[in-house]
Write an enzyme that holds these catalytic residues in place. Structure first.
Site, mmCIF file in Angstrom:
data_model
loop_
_atom_site.group_PDB
_atom_site.id
_atom_site.type_symbol
_atom_site.label_atom_id
_atom_site.label_comp_id
_atom_site.label_asym_id
_atom_site.label_seq_id
_atom_site.Cartn_x
_atom_site.Cartn_y
_atom_site.Cartn_z
ATOM 1 N N GLU A 131 26.324 -30.153 -15.209
ATOM 2 C CA GLU A 131 25.938 -29.143 -14.228
ATOM 3 C C GLU A 131 27.121 -28.245 -13.885
ATOM 4 O O GLU A 131 28.248 -28.717 -13.711
ATOM 5 C CB GLU A 131 25.433 -29.821 -12.954
ATOM 6 N N CYS A 144 32.116 -23.222 -10.393
ATOM 7 C CA CYS A 144 32.498 -24.612 -10.129
ATOM 8 C C CYS A 144 32.203 -25.426 -11.385
ATOM 9 O O CYS A 144 31.061 -25.556 -11.798
ATOM 10 C CB CYS A 144 31.699 -25.099 -8.924
ATOM 11 N N CYS A 151 31.415 -40.147 -12.628
ATOM 12 C CA CYS A 151 32.776 -40.314 -12.108
ATOM 13 C C CYS A 151 33.043 -41.804 -12.012
ATOM 14 O O CYS A 151 32.146 -42.570 -11.668
ATOM 15 C CB CYS A 151 32.882 -39.659 -10.721
ATOM 16 N N CYS A 155 33.609 -42.482 -4.140
ATOM 17 C CA CYS A 155 33.750 -41.991 -2.763
ATOM 18 C C CYS A 155 32.370 -42.111 -2.108
ATOM 19 O O CYS A 155 31.367 -41.688 -2.691
ATOM 20 C CB CYS A 155 34.249 -40.554 -2.761
ATOM 21 N N CYS A 158 29.854 -39.064 -1.647
ATOM 22 C CA CYS A 158 29.648 -38.146 -2.773
ATOM 23 C C CYS A 158 28.540 -38.637 -3.696
ATOM 24 O O CYS A 158 28.543 -39.787 -4.130
ATOM 25 C CB CYS A 158 30.962 -38.009 -3.550
ATOM 26 N N GLY A 217 33.036 -35.221 -11.470
ATOM 27 C CA GLY A 217 34.144 -35.930 -12.095
ATOM 28 C C GLY A 217 35.502 -35.689 -11.463
ATOM 29 O O GLY A 217 35.676 -34.802 -10.619
ATOM 30 N N CYS A 391 28.576 -28.803 -2.710
ATOM 31 C CA CYS A 391 29.628 -29.798 -2.963
ATOM 32 C C CYS A 391 29.095 -31.205 -2.849
ATOM 33 O O CYS A 391 28.467 -31.557 -1.857
ATOM 34 C CB CYS A 391 30.706 -29.717 -1.886
HETATM 35 N N1 SAH Z 1 36.711 -35.390 -8.015
HETATM 36 C C1 SAH Z 1 37.343 -34.271 -7.449
HETATM 37 C C2 SAH Z 1 36.601 -32.969 -7.638
HETATM 38 C C3 SAH Z 1 35.109 -32.986 -7.451
HETATM 39 S S1 SAH Z 1 34.462 -33.180 -5.828
HETATM 40 C C4 SAH Z 1 37.629 -34.524 -5.982
HETATM 41 O O1 SAH Z 1 37.129 -35.505 -5.441
HETATM 42 O O2 SAH Z 1 38.397 -33.756 -5.420
HETATM 43 C C5 SAH Z 1 34.647 -31.563 -5.067
HETATM 44 C C6 SAH Z 1 34.761 -31.598 -3.539
HETATM 45 O O3 SAH Z 1 33.496 -31.877 -2.916
HETATM 46 C C7 SAH Z 1 35.708 -32.666 -3.056
HETATM 47 O O4 SAH Z 1 36.539 -32.175 -2.032
HETATM 48 C C8 SAH Z 1 34.760 -33.700 -2.518
HETATM 49 O O5 SAH Z 1 35.407 -34.551 -1.632
HETATM 50 C C9 SAH Z 1 33.688 -32.851 -1.895
HETATM 51 N N2 SAH Z 1 32.434 -33.567 -1.640
HETATM 52 C C10 SAH Z 1 31.934 -34.621 -2.314
HETATM 53 N N3 SAH Z 1 30.747 -35.006 -1.784
HETATM 54 C C11 SAH Z 1 30.491 -34.168 -0.754
HETATM 55 C C12 SAH Z 1 29.387 -34.042 0.158
HETATM 56 N N4 SAH Z 1 28.340 -34.842 0.094
HETATM 57 N N5 SAH Z 1 29.431 -33.048 1.074
HETATM 58 C C13 SAH Z 1 30.495 -32.191 1.115
HETATM 59 N N6 SAH Z 1 31.545 -32.252 0.277
HETATM 60 C C14 SAH Z 1 31.559 -33.236 -0.651
HETATM 61 FE FE1 SF4 Z 2 35.091 -38.962 -5.399
HETATM 62 FE FE2 SF4 Z 2 35.388 -36.506 -6.522
HETATM 63 FE FE3 SF4 Z 2 34.428 -38.609 -7.977
HETATM 64 FE FE4 SF4 Z 2 32.924 -37.525 -6.046
HETATM 65 S S1 SF4 Z 2 33.594 -36.514 -7.917
HETATM 66 S S2 SF4 Z 2 33.235 -39.762 -6.444
HETATM 67 S S3 SF4 Z 2 34.471 -36.952 -4.518
HETATM 68 S S4 SF4 Z 2 36.467 -38.429 -7.053
#
Ligand code: SAH
Ligand code: SF4
Length: 418
Positions: A131, A144, A151, A155, A158, A217, A391
């Protein structure tokens, strides 16, 4: 939030004025030949040598191909008008420059676009679905890009973290997302115009001005391929995106942070989300491996850091979890001495997510504390929620939403159209 499109955009996006829509676009399914997209100049030279180009011509041919691929954006060898027919057919025989398949293209009511691309296996494993999201704004257009399918990290806020890791994307697949998005947005000069002339869209505003490695990722767990793709994207004789307009976001893979600055030279974003190790261990579990102190030291050491080149700290606003004014004060303390911007991200819900987004007043009060300490702290307006493109909402359609999930999401206020 509805955004009105200007006239030039309307012409290019005739369908974008209506409500969110999903469409299926068909492009030819590709073969399994190796792609020339994503090779650096040296590798491209080797590929040409393998196709029988004499050594003394390699440099010139590499420059020609580079121009066709990355300035003109062609995806068909027959358009390379200054390359002999004989060489074109040799290249055609051995390689491909075709784009991935577009499975779906969705346009949000706010103009955000989300694509599901399918890349062929190239002889290794299954095809992958990726995506990619385009976010148009008044003064810029941001793409983006994903770096992995799924991944390995988990987290807890996410959605991507709930998808099991399938594999790293190749440099071709990372760059291919940019190339195809440019095709769809008419962001390449006209490939049919004679070489050297200004193509149709060069005089217009660029549609994709910025890229962010913030899709699916963890980019720093795929360092080599991400680096290769970003160096091609920022090559001044090709796609020519300024490194100041490329941002890589990491959850905190500390050992790769300084390398990112040294070897890629792009802007850095850190997914911080908590101001103490105890909470960060839960929200961003990689913190158990690289704690806040280690992470922030790597940030201080980021090459080229200055007030003109700041690190962006992302902070997702989770109701009653990390959104107190005490947290805001500690955040400011924690970042003392680091040239920083703080991005507050309203939490985007997904089916089964264990959190709620903070109340709007709370986010504003939190932002006030941060602002008063001298940090710009924009609250990022969620974009493309209606097409599940915001995001943290990405999850490839290899795991499409079930009906029950969709209903749960609609209840949470985000009608998904998938
Ligand atoms: N893996 C990397 C990049 C992808 S995530 C990272 O974690 O930085 C891109 C951004 O979206 C990150 O800042 C992440 O913390 C945020 N994000 C993830 N899930 C989210 C959610 N449900 N609502 C808002 N931001 C979120
Ligand atoms: Fe965490 Fe970024 Fe992976 Fe989502 S994409 S699980 S925010 S490291």
């Amino acid at each position: 939030m509805a955004v009105s499109l200007d006239i030039a955009q309307k012409a290019a996006y005739p369908a974008a004025t209506s409500a969110a829509l999903a469409s299926t676009v068909t492009t030819p399914v590709q073969d399994e030949k190796p792609s020339l997209i994503g090779l650096n100049r040296e590798e491209l030279g080797n590929a040409l040598a393998a196709a029988g180009v004499p050594a003394r011509q390699i440099r010139m041919r590499v420059n020609q191909l580079w121009h066709w691929l990355y300035v003109r954006g062609i995806s068909d060898f027959s358009k390379m008008s200054n390359v002999s027919k004989d060489l074109r057919s040799k290249l055609e025989f051995a390689f491909t420059i075709a784009r991935p398949e577009i499975v779906t293209e969705q346009i949000s009511v706010d103009g955000t676009r989300k694509w599901l691309f399918r890349f062929p296996s190239r002889g290794a494993g299954k095809p992958v679905e990726i995506e990619t999201v385009y976010i148009p704004e008044e003064d810029r257009g941001t793409l983006c890009i994903s770096s992995q399918v799924g991944c390995t990290l988990t987290c807890t806020f996410c959605h991507t973290g709930t998808q099991k890791m399938v594999r790293n994307l190749t440099a071709e697949e990372i760059l291919g997302q940019l190339m195809l998005a440019k095709d769809r947005l008419n962001d390449f000069p006209d490939a049919d115009a004679p070489e050297g002339s200004l193509g149709a869209s060069t005089s217009n505003r660029r549609r994709i001005t910025n890229i962010v490695m913030m899709g699916m990722g963890e980019p720093l767990y795929n360092f080599g391929n991400v680096k290769k793709a970003l160096l091609i994207a920022s090559d001044g004789d090709g796609l020519s995106l300024s490194k100041r307009r490329i941002t890589l976001s990491t959850s905190g893979v500390t050992p790769e942070i300084v390398r990112t600055g040294d070897e890629i030279g792009c802007m850095l974003a850190i997914s911080l989300h908590a101001v103490n190790d105890e909470l960060r261990n839960t929200l961003v579990p990689i913190n158990k491996k690289y704690n806040l102190e280690t992470l922030l030291q790597a940030c201080r050491d980021y090459p080229g850091l200055s007030n003109a080149k700041r690190i962006t700290f992302e902070y997702v606003m989770l109701k009653d979890v990390n959104d107190s004014l005490e947290d805001a004060k500690q955040l400011v303390q924690l970042l003392k001495g680091i040239p920083a911007k703080i991005n507050l991200l309203p939490f985007n819900p997904w089916p089964g997510s264990p959190y709620e987004c903070s109340d709007w007043e709370q986010i504003e009060e939190f932002a006030d504390v941060v602002n008063r300490a001298g940090y710009a702290s924009p609250i990022r307006t969620p974009r493309g929620r209606d097409i599940f493109a915001a995001c943290g909402q990405l999850k490839s359609a290899s795991e499409r939403l079930r009906k029950s999930e969709r209903e749960a999401l609609e209840k949470a206020g985000s009608p998904a159209i998938l």
